[in-house]
Design a protein around this motif. Structure first.
Motif, PDB file in Angstrom:
ATOM      1  N   ASP A   1       0.827  -1.210   0.000  1.00 39.15           N
ATOM      2  CA  ASP A   1       0.000   0.000   0.000  1.00 39.15           C
ATOM      3  C   ASP A   1       0.860   1.259   0.000  1.00 39.15           C
ATOM      4  OD1 ASP A   1      -2.356  -1.427   0.009  1.00 39.15           O
ATOM      5  OD2 ASP A   1      -2.609  -1.325   2.184  1.00 39.15           O
ATOM      6  N   ASP A   2       2.014   1.179   0.678  1.00 35.90           N
ATOM      7  CA  ASP A   2       2.920   2.326   0.716  1.00 35.90           C
ATOM      8  C   ASP A   2       3.599   2.515  -0.634  1.00 35.90           C
ATOM      9  OD1 ASP A   2       2.266   2.651   3.413  1.00 35.90           O
ATOM     10  OD2 ASP A   2       3.877   1.315   4.036  1.00 35.90           O
ATOM     11  N   LEU A   3       4.064   1.426  -1.221  1.00 39.50           N
ATOM     12  CA  LEU A   3       4.730   1.503  -2.525  1.00 39.50           C
ATOM     13  C   LEU A   3       3.769   1.934  -3.628  1.00 39.50           C
ATOM     14  CD1 LEU A   3       7.023  -1.645  -2.376  1.00 39.50           C
ATOM     15  CD2 LEU A   3       7.655   0.747  -2.041  1.00 39.50           C
ATOM     16  N   ALA A   4       2.490   1.643  -3.452  1.00 40.32           N
ATOM     17  CA  ALA A   4       1.489   2.010  -4.459  1.00 40.32           C
ATOM     18  C   ALA A   4       1.376   3.526  -4.619  1.00 40.32           C
ATOM     19  CB  ALA A   4       0.135   1.415  -4.097  1.00 40.32           C
ATOM     20  N   LEU A   5       1.843   4.279  -3.644  1.00 43.48           N
ATOM     21  CA  LEU A   5       1.781   5.738  -3.726  1.00 43.48           C
ATOM     22  C   LEU A   5       2.814   6.317  -4.693  1.00 43.48           C
ATOM     23  CD1 LEU A   5       1.256   6.570   0.049  1.00 43.48           C
ATOM     24  CD2 LEU A   5      -0.442   6.723  -1.782  1.00 43.48           C
ATOM     25  N   LEU A   6       3.884   5.577  -4.961  1.00 42.80           N
ATOM     26  CA  LEU A   6       4.932   6.072  -5.850  1.00 42.80           C
ATOM     27  C   LEU A   6       4.360   6.368  -7.238  1.00 42.80           C
ATOM     28  CD1 LEU A   6       7.828   3.713  -4.785  1.00 42.80           C
ATOM     29  CD2 LEU A   6       7.698   6.176  -4.385  1.00 42.80           C
ATOM     30  N   GLY A   7       4.656   7.570  -7.714  1.00 41.43           N
ATOM     31  CA  GLY A   7       4.165   7.982  -9.026  1.00 41.43           C
ATOM     32  C   GLY A   7       2.748   8.538  -9.014  1.00 41.43           C
ATOM     33  N   LYS A   8       2.059   8.423  -7.905  1.00 40.52           N
ATOM     34  CA  LYS A   8       0.674   8.912  -7.786  1.00 40.52           C
ATOM     35  C   LYS A   8       0.686  10.373  -7.323  1.00 40.52           C
ATOM     36  CE  LYS A   8      -1.557   4.944  -8.481  1.00 40.52           C
ATOM     37  NZ  LYS A   8      -0.592   3.995  -8.855  1.00 40.52           N
ATOM     38  N   ARG A   9      -0.507  10.932  -7.244  1.00 42.41           N
ATOM     39  CA  ARG A   9      -0.644  12.295  -6.742  1.00 42.41           C
ATOM     40  C   ARG A   9      -1.397  12.290  -5.426  1.00 42.41           C
ATOM     41  NH1 ARG A   9      -0.221  16.567 -11.311  1.00 42.41           N
ATOM     42  NH2 ARG A   9      -1.090  17.905  -9.714  1.00 42.41           N
ATOM     43  N   LEU A  10      -0.909  13.088  -4.515  1.00 42.42           N
ATOM     44  CA  LEU A  10      -1.611  13.367  -3.265  1.00 42.42           C
ATOM     45  C   LEU A  10      -1.910  14.855  -3.310  1.00 42.42           C
ATOM     46  CD1 LEU A  10       0.455  11.301  -0.657  1.00 42.42           C
ATOM     47  CD2 LEU A  10      -1.786  10.768  -1.632  1.00 42.42           C
ATOM     48  N   GLY A  11      -3.167  15.177  -3.496  1.00 42.95           N
ATOM     49  CA  GLY A  11      -3.521  16.575  -3.707  1.00 42.95           C
ATOM     50  C   GLY A  11      -2.833  17.066  -4.965  1.00 42.95           C
ATOM     51  N   GLU A  12      -2.148  18.183  -4.839  1.00 40.96           N
ATOM     52  CA  GLU A  12      -1.465  18.747  -6.006  1.00 40.96           C
ATOM     53  C   GLU A  12      -0.017  18.276  -6.143  1.00 40.96           C
ATOM     54  OE1 GLU A  12      -0.312  23.069  -5.504  1.00 40.96           O
ATOM     55  OE2 GLU A  12      -1.636  22.838  -3.771  1.00 40.96           O
ATOM     56  N   TYR A  13       0.389  17.319  -5.317  1.00 42.05           N
ATOM     57  CA  TYR A  13       1.783  16.875  -5.281  1.00 42.05           C
ATOM     58  C   TYR A  13       1.957  15.474  -5.854  1.00 42.05           C
ATOM     59  CZ  TYR A  13       2.037  20.867  -2.229  1.00 42.05           C
ATOM     60  OH  TYR A  13       1.939  22.150  -1.720  1.00 42.05           O
ATOM     61  N   ARG A  14       3.011  15.290  -6.637  1.00 44.15           N
ATOM     62  CA  ARG A  14       3.353  13.977  -7.177  1.00 44.15           C
ATOM     63  C   ARG A  14       4.338  13.305  -6.215  1.00 44.15           C
ATOM     64  NH1 ARG A  14       6.059  15.399 -11.640  1.00 44.15           N
ATOM     65  NH2 ARG A  14       8.006  15.150 -10.521  1.00 44.15           N
ATOM     66  N   VAL A  15       4.122  12.027  -5.926  1.00 47.24           N
ATOM     67  CA  VAL A  15       4.984  11.250  -5.031  1.00 47.24           C
ATOM     68  C   VAL A  15       6.065  10.585  -5.890  1.00 47.24           C
ATOM     69  CG1 VAL A  15       5.068   9.363  -3.371  1.00 47.24           C
ATOM     70  CG2 VAL A  15       3.045  10.835  -3.476  1.00 47.24           C
ATOM     71  N   ASP A  16       7.341  10.926  -5.634  1.00 43.17           N
ATOM     72  CA  ASP A  16       8.426  10.485  -6.507  1.00 43.17           C
ATOM     73  C   ASP A  16       9.295   9.360  -5.962  1.00 43.17           C
ATOM     74  OD1 ASP A  16       7.724  12.310  -8.478  1.00 43.17           O
ATOM     75  OD2 ASP A  16       9.031  13.867  -7.680  1.00 43.17           O
ATOM     76  N   ASP A  17       9.693   9.421  -4.700  1.00 39.48           N
ATOM     77  CA  ASP A  17      10.647   8.439  -4.185  1.00 39.48           C
ATOM     78  C   ASP A  17      10.534   8.347  -2.672  1.00 39.48           C
ATOM     79  OD1 ASP A  17      12.648   6.528  -4.234  1.00 39.48           O
ATOM     80  OD2 ASP A  17      14.266   7.922  -4.683  1.00 39.48           O
TER      81      ASP A  17
END
Length: 145
Positions: free
Chosen positions: A23-39
């Motif tokens: 579930d944590d790794l699934a956030l990579l590359g996704k957006r949280l609000g206006e922010y992209r999760v990169d690494d």
């Protein structure tokens, strides 16, 4: 230097990623609000810190998200994370990161958006360079105090 700047960094990232909840790794590359999760930047007892970016203005940020394994405790964790954001912003000290946002991921977990500080952790500095000289030690202690 970023985690993915060389092959050694890529190997470290792959090893670190193998220890995380899907579930944590699934956030990579996704957006949280206006922010992209990169690494992945780091992990603590309650949350994972990701490096992210506001794509429109290219602002680098750190995004702290409650761990997926704590999803069943999301309400209590959300309250603690919100209190952490309030306390950090109340301190107004150059040694404390500025929290610039708070939100809820699509899966219900809370997250904080903070300024991204690029640097070397003290433990890594000590491991690579050994003991600090007196002047450098005094600078670190001054910042800590």
């Amino acid at each position: 230097m970023g985690v993915d700047d060389d092959n050694e960094g890529n190997a470290k990232t792959a090893l670190r990623r193998s220890a995380f909840d899907p579930d944590d790794l699934a956030l990579l590359g996704k957006r949280l609000g206006e922010y992209r999760v990169d690494d992945i930047v780091g992990v603590g007892g309650m949350g994972i810190v990701f490096k992210g970016e506001q794509p429109l203005i290219k602002k680098k940020v750190a995004i702290k998200v409650l761990k997926g394994s704590l999803a069943s405790e999301a309400q209590g964790g959300s309250s603690r994370l919100l209190e952490e954001a309030r306390v950090a912003n109340a301190v107004h000290h150059p040694g404390i990161v500025d929290v610039i946002g708070f939100g809820q991921a699509p899966d219900g977990r809370a997250y904080l958006v903070m300024e991204f500080l690029d640097g070397e952790p003290l433990d890594a500095r000590l491991a690579s360079k050994g003991r600090l000289d007196v002047l450098e030690t005094l600078r670190v202690l001054n910042d800590v105090l």
